[in-house]
Design an enzyme around this catalytic site. Structure first.
Site, PDB file in Angstrom:
ATOM      1  N   TYR A   1      55.432  31.497  61.720  1.00  0.00           N
ATOM      2  CA  TYR A   1      56.770  31.047  61.373  1.00  0.00           C
ATOM      3  C   TYR A   1      56.906  30.544  59.938  1.00  0.00           C
ATOM      4  CZ  TYR A   1      54.585  27.206  64.151  1.00  0.00           C
ATOM      5  OH  TYR A   1      53.706  26.314  64.726  1.00  0.00           O
TER       6      TYR A   1
ATOM      7  N   CYS B   1      42.576  42.378  58.514  1.00  0.00           N
ATOM      8  CA  CYS B   1      43.213  43.675  58.311  1.00  0.00           C
ATOM      9  C   CYS B   1      44.628  43.605  58.846  1.00  0.00           C
ATOM     10  CB  CYS B   1      42.419  44.757  59.013  1.00  0.00           C
ATOM     11  SG  CYS B   1      40.812  44.934  58.269  1.00  0.00           S
ATOM     12  N   GLU B   2      45.501  42.974  58.085  1.00  0.00           N
ATOM     13  CA  GLU B   2      46.844  42.668  58.537  1.00  0.00           C
ATOM     14  C   GLU B   2      47.595  42.167  57.304  1.00  0.00           C
ATOM     15  OE1 GLU B   2      47.398  42.493  62.121  1.00  0.00           O
ATOM     16  OE2 GLU B   2      49.499  42.161  61.714  1.00  0.00           O
TER      17      GLU B   2
ATOM     18  N   GLU C   1      55.140  10.805  72.188  1.00  0.00           N
ATOM     19  CA  GLU C   1      53.945  11.648  72.180  1.00  0.00           C
ATOM     20  C   GLU C   1      53.681  12.280  70.820  1.00  0.00           C
ATOM     21  OE1 GLU C   1      54.356  13.099  76.792  1.00  0.00           O
ATOM     22  OE2 GLU C   1      55.445  14.199  75.248  1.00  0.00           O
ATOM     23  N   PRO C   2      53.338  11.470  69.834  1.00  0.00           N
ATOM     24  CA  PRO C   2      53.066  12.055  68.523  1.00  0.00           C
ATOM     25  C   PRO C   2      51.779  12.873  68.521  1.00  0.00           C
ATOM     26  CG  PRO C   2      52.505   9.718  68.538  1.00  0.00           C
ATOM     27  CD  PRO C   2      53.151  10.013  69.870  1.00  0.00           C
ATOM     28  N   GLY C   3      51.835  14.064  67.962  1.00  0.00           N
ATOM     29  CA  GLY C   3      50.644  14.884  67.792  1.00  0.00           C
ATOM     30  C   GLY C   3      50.432  15.108  66.300  1.00  0.00           C
TER      31      GLY C   3
ATOM     32  N   TYR D   1      47.650  21.744  64.638  1.00  0.00           N
ATOM     33  CA  TYR D   1      48.033  23.131  64.941  1.00  0.00           C
ATOM     34  C   TYR D   1      47.320  24.165  64.062  1.00  0.00           C
ATOM     35  CZ  TYR D   1      51.556  20.468  67.419  1.00  0.00           C
ATOM     36  OH  TYR D   1      52.178  19.554  68.237  1.00  0.00           O
TER      37      TYR D   1
ATOM     38  N   GLY E   1      57.238  14.603  67.974  1.00  0.00           N
ATOM     39  CA  GLY E   1      58.106  15.228  67.003  1.00  0.00           C
ATOM     40  C   GLY E   1      58.287  14.590  65.648  1.00  0.00           C
TER      41      GLY E   1
HETATM   42  C1  LIG Z   1      54.531  19.603  71.046  1.00  0.00           C
HETATM   43  C2  LIG Z   1      54.780  18.444  71.905  1.00  0.00           C
HETATM   44  C3  LIG Z   1      54.438  17.165  71.473  1.00  0.00           C
HETATM   45  C4  LIG Z   1      53.873  16.880  70.106  1.00  0.00           C
HETATM   46  O1  LIG Z   1      54.769  17.191  69.091  1.00  0.00           O
HETATM   47  P1  LIG Z   1      54.422  16.822  67.568  1.00  0.00           P
HETATM   48  O2  LIG Z   1      55.495  17.500  66.798  1.00  0.00           O
HETATM   49  O3  LIG Z   1      53.082  17.377  67.277  1.00  0.00           O
HETATM   50  O4  LIG Z   1      54.467  15.336  67.450  1.00  0.00           O
HETATM   51  C5  LIG Z   1      54.627  16.117  72.344  1.00  0.00           C
HETATM   52  N1  LIG Z   1      55.144  16.308  73.587  1.00  0.00           N
HETATM   53  C6  LIG Z   1      55.476  17.527  74.035  1.00  0.00           C
HETATM   54  C7  LIG Z   1      56.028  17.672  75.396  1.00  0.00           C
HETATM   55  C8  LIG Z   1      55.322  18.632  73.217  1.00  0.00           C
HETATM   56  O5  LIG Z   1      55.692  19.844  73.655  1.00  0.00           O
END
Ligand SMILES: *Cc1c(COP(=O)(O)O)cnc(C)c1O
Length: 432
Positions: free
Chosen positions: A335, A362-363, A291-293, A391, A249
């Site tokens: 969003y 086409c949207e 869990e950084p993504g 994403y 997050g």
């Molecule tokens: C989406 C998610 C993440 C990654 O979130 P980011 O905002 O990309 O860092 C990590 N853990 C869980 C369980 C998630 O659903």
């Protein structure tokens, strides 16, 4: 630098990504194309690893959330950088295992894992299954019995925190399809049930409060609630959790309206708060996982498009149409996610042309941005949308049967096509 260190301009007045001329990249690899600065990705991994070790403790690791961007070579990079990984489907598990990722370092997520998913995860030797519900716990026990295998698990708990972010990405509040709430007593119930099961070994708890979070308060609140829960569980069952995973997050700057974020300083401050909380509660400090993504890959990415038309509607607005759109980046349509766009062919010209960036589907909702300002484009100019590393590729579709763009990795060392462009043959490959 434009927004992030990966983006700059050169003497030709072109945008550069990791020092490479974006117009040249577009010429060589075609458009649209996802460009990913893997030096920047590795830099983020190293920062997270170092900061976790220093501020959270020796056994604490960052867990890369593969849903942000998932393909084989990215898992190879994540492996080399010694990251753990969070997978949310058998498809992501498959991708990680094919890339040689050490599966014992995987957390397997998802609010509705099928029996197949559970069997597949156990067969691959996945490290931790993050159990979401009582139904899933029972299903996992059944699979363990059938296969004579054991499973290490975490239980996903909803701490009931509103991280003050976009509604559709809030997942930590009580009214959620994810996890079991502490407030309702369901988290305690599933914990007791898990502790009663043979072949299932509870290691700790998981929560995820949301996305695009720019300060530590939501995380600190979550830790306070989770550590309190760990203490309550200990009092009631004698079980003391050795692991606490507080999800992903951390935010990313998409436009200059978003704040800058010093991740390391945030992790340091959070580490202090966690140590203080553990002392206060008399709880043994668990190994910490986050869990950084997004924050690992977003700012390392850009998408290059070619401008096809500039349409000025007097009294209304100007539409700049590019050769991609919602199939390669559905986030504005989904969003209204805001992005920064640059006319990569004229990156040093004043960005004064107000326009809406439209795709080719086409949207009418197929837009990438509205009310943005770029240097006035003409047909053939390369338009870059920045900070698309997360994403975008992972959420892409073949709407209108538009082939998906390639992923071109760039680093100081080399340019490498890590996912090739889809062809029309690929698109019809499954049609009988
Ligand atoms: C989406 C998610 C993440 C990654 O979130 P980011 O905002 O990309 O860092 C990590 N853990 C869980 C369980 C998630 O659903």
């Amino acid at each position: 630098m434009i927004l992030h260190p990966s983006f700059d301009t050169n003497e030709k007045g072109h945008l550069t990504v990791c020092g490479y001329d974006a117009v040249d990249l577009a010429k060589e690899h075609g458009t649209p194309a996802y460009i990913l600065d893997t030096d920047a990705v590795r830099g983020m991994c190293r920062m997270y690893k170092r900061a976790f070790r220093e501020h959270f403790g020796e056994d604490s690791f960052p867990v890369y959330a593969g849903k942000a961007l998932c393909y084989k070579n990215l898992y190879r990079i994540i492996t080399q950088e010694g990251m753990f990984a969070d997978c949310v489907s058998s498809g992501e598990l498959y991708t990680a295992s094919k890339a040689g990722f050490p599966m014992e370092n995987v957390f397997f997520h998802g609010n509705n894992k099928t029996d197949y998913d559970l069997q597949y995860a156990l067969a691959l030797g996945v490290g931790y299954i993050v159990v979401d519900s009582v139904d899933e716990l029972n299903a996992l026990e059944a699979v363990c019995r059938e296969t004579s295998m054991d499973a290490d698990i975490l239980i996903r708990v909803t701490p009931g925190i509103d991280p003050h972010t976009h509604k559709k990405i809030i997942t930590g509040s009580v009214d959620s399809k994810f996890g079991s709430a502490i407030e309702t007593g369901q988290a305690m119930k599933i914990t007791e049930l898990a502790l009663s099961k043979e072949r299932i070994h509870l290691k700790g708890f998981h929560c995820h409060v949301g996305s695009q979070i720019f300060d530590i308060e939501p995380f600190a609140d979550a830790c306070s609630i989770m550590l309190g829960f760990i203490k309550t569980v200990r009092g009631r069952t004698g079980f003391e959790a050795a692991m606490l995973n507080i999800g992903g997050g951390f935010g990313v700057r998409y436009t200059d309206k978003d704040p800058e974020i010093d991740y390391e300083a945030n992790i340091a401050a959070l580490g202090k708060r966690i140590s203080a909380l553990c002392l206060e509660l008399g709880v043994k400090k668990p190994a910490l996982f986050m869990e950084p993504g997004r924050s690992i890959v977003a700012a390392a990415g850009a998408t290059l498009y070619k401008c096809g038309s500039v349409k000025e509607i007097p009294g209304f607005r100007n539409y700049v149409s590019v050769d991609g759109g919602m199939p390669d980046n559905p986030r504005y349509a989904l969003y209204q996610a805001e992005y920064t766009a640059v006319n990569a062919s004229k990156a040093k010209d004043p960005a004064e042309y107000e326009c809406t960036l439209g795709g080719r589907c086409c949207e009418s909702g197929d837009l990438l941005a509205e009310g943005i300002k770029i240097a006035k484009p003409e047909r053939g100019d390369i338009i870059a949308v920045l900070v698309t590393g997360a994403y975008n590729f992972s959420m892409a579709s073949n709407y209108n049967r538009i082939p998906r763009p390639p992923v071109i990795e760039v680093s100081k060392e080399k340019v490498f096509c890590s996912v090739r462009r889809q062809t029309f043959t690929d698109i019809t490959a499954l049609d009988i």
